[in-house]
Design a protein around this motif. Structure first.
Motif, PDB file in Angstrom:
ATOM      1  N   THR A   3       0.824  -1.204   0.000  1.00  0.00           N
ATOM      2  CA  THR A   3       0.000   0.000   0.000  1.00  0.00           C
ATOM      3  C   THR A   3       0.859   1.254   0.000  1.00  0.00           C
ATOM      4  O   THR A   3       0.675   2.125  -0.834  1.00  0.00           O
ATOM      5  N   GLY A   4       1.774   1.377   0.935  1.00  0.00           N
ATOM      6  CA  GLY A   4       2.608   2.566   1.032  1.00  0.00           C
ATOM      7  C   GLY A   4       1.827   3.793   1.452  1.00  0.00           C
ATOM      8  O   GLY A   4       2.351   4.895   1.459  1.00  0.00           O
ATOM      9  N   GLU A   5       0.567   3.625   1.804  1.00  0.00           N
ATOM     10  CA  GLU A   5      -0.268   4.766   2.167  1.00  0.00           C
ATOM     11  C   GLU A   5       0.129   5.361   3.509  1.00  0.00           C
ATOM     12  O   GLU A   5       0.005   6.556   3.717  1.00  0.00           O
ATOM     13  N   GLY A   6       0.636   4.554   4.389  1.00  0.00           N
ATOM     14  CA  GLY A   6       0.984   5.042   5.717  1.00  0.00           C
ATOM     15  C   GLY A   6       2.291   5.807   5.755  1.00  0.00           C
ATOM     16  O   GLY A   6       2.619   6.420   6.759  1.00  0.00           O
ATOM     17  N   ASN A   7       3.040   5.799   4.670  1.00  0.00           N
ATOM     18  CA  ASN A   7       4.338   6.457   4.644  1.00  0.00           C
ATOM     19  C   ASN A   7       4.206   7.826   3.983  1.00  0.00           C
ATOM     20  O   ASN A   7       4.137   7.930   2.760  1.00  0.00           O
ATOM     21  N   PRO A   8       4.188   8.906   4.772  1.00  0.00           N
ATOM     22  CA  PRO A   8       4.000  10.246   4.188  1.00  0.00           C
ATOM     23  C   PRO A   8       5.172  10.710   3.324  1.00  0.00           C
ATOM     24  O   PRO A   8       5.002  11.514   2.427  1.00  0.00           O
TER      25      PRO A   8
ATOM     26  N   LEU B  20       6.993   8.833   1.208  1.00  0.00           N
ATOM     27  CA  LEU B  20       6.891   8.252  -0.137  1.00  0.00           C
ATOM     28  C   LEU B  20       5.754   8.854  -0.947  1.00  0.00           C
ATOM     29  O   LEU B  20       5.822   8.933  -2.168  1.00  0.00           O
ATOM     30  N   THR B  21       4.695   9.271  -0.272  1.00  0.00           N
ATOM     31  CA  THR B  21       3.532   9.789  -0.989  1.00  0.00           C
ATOM     32  C   THR B  21       3.535  11.299  -1.141  1.00  0.00           C
ATOM     33  O   THR B  21       2.624  11.854  -1.745  1.00  0.00           O
ATOM     34  N   SER B  22       4.558  11.990  -0.610  1.00  0.00           N
ATOM     35  CA  SER B  22       4.567  13.449  -0.677  1.00  0.00           C
ATOM     36  C   SER B  22       4.794  13.932  -2.111  1.00  0.00           C
ATOM     37  O   SER B  22       5.479  13.302  -2.906  1.00  0.00           O
ATOM     38  N   ALA B  23       4.212  15.077  -2.429  1.00  0.00           N
ATOM     39  CA  ALA B  23       4.350  15.671  -3.765  1.00  0.00           C
ATOM     40  C   ALA B  23       5.805  16.063  -4.010  1.00  0.00           C
ATOM     41  O   ALA B  23       6.315  15.929  -5.125  1.00  0.00           O
ATOM     42  N   TYR B  24       6.468  16.541  -2.972  1.00  0.00           N
ATOM     43  CA  TYR B  24       7.873  16.936  -3.125  1.00  0.00           C
ATOM     44  C   TYR B  24       8.728  15.750  -3.545  1.00  0.00           C
ATOM     45  O   TYR B  24       9.557  15.857  -4.444  1.00  0.00           O
ATOM     46  N   MET B  25       8.517  14.624  -2.906  1.00  0.00           N
ATOM     47  CA  MET B  25       9.317  13.437  -3.216  1.00  0.00           C
ATOM     48  C   MET B  25       9.071  12.988  -4.658  1.00  0.00           C
ATOM     49  O   MET B  25      10.011  12.625  -5.360  1.00  0.00           O
TER      50      MET B  25
END
Length: 119
Positions: free
Chosen positions: A39-44, A46-51
């Motif tokens: 999922t990777g949803e819990g990792n902010p 990895l999901t950030s727009a900057y990253m």
């Protein structure tokens, strides 16, 4: 001896309880670990727009650098091939000049030997 048997029996029961508890906990942790990378949803991070934008920009920058280095390498290889060809031509020319020079020197020496009267 009876006390030792009772103690051994109690220990076996404790070990079997521990095995059951351990396998239950282990299976729960294993399932949780399987869900996290999918999922990777819990990792902010990895999901950030900057990253996402930083990695896309970084990838584009690396691609550009790879293209530039590939072009430089292609150009250098062509130049090296041209210089090698020129060097081979000069070496061939030098050998020919050296051979002609040696032949003229040999002919001159033969001519001098013929001109000298035998003593």
């Amino acid at each position: 001896a009876k006390a030792a048997r009772l103690e051994a029996k109690a220990t076996k029961e404790m070990m079997s309880k521990f095995k059951v508890e351990y396998s239950q906990r282990f299976s729960k942790v294993k399932e949780a670990l399987k869900k996290v990378p999918q999922t990777g949803e819990g990792n902010p991070v990895l999901t950030s727009a900057y990253m996402k934008s930083a990695s896309a920009a970084e990838i584009a920058k690396r691609d550009q650098m790879i293209k530039q280095l590939s072009n430089d390498l292609r150009r250098e290889r062509g130049e090296t091939k041209r210089m090698t060809s020129t060097l081979q031509k000069y070496e061939t020319f030098y050998r020919e000049v050296k051979a002609r020079s040696a032949e003229k020197a040999r002919q001159r020496q033969l001519a001098e030997q013929k001109q000298q009267p035998p003593s």
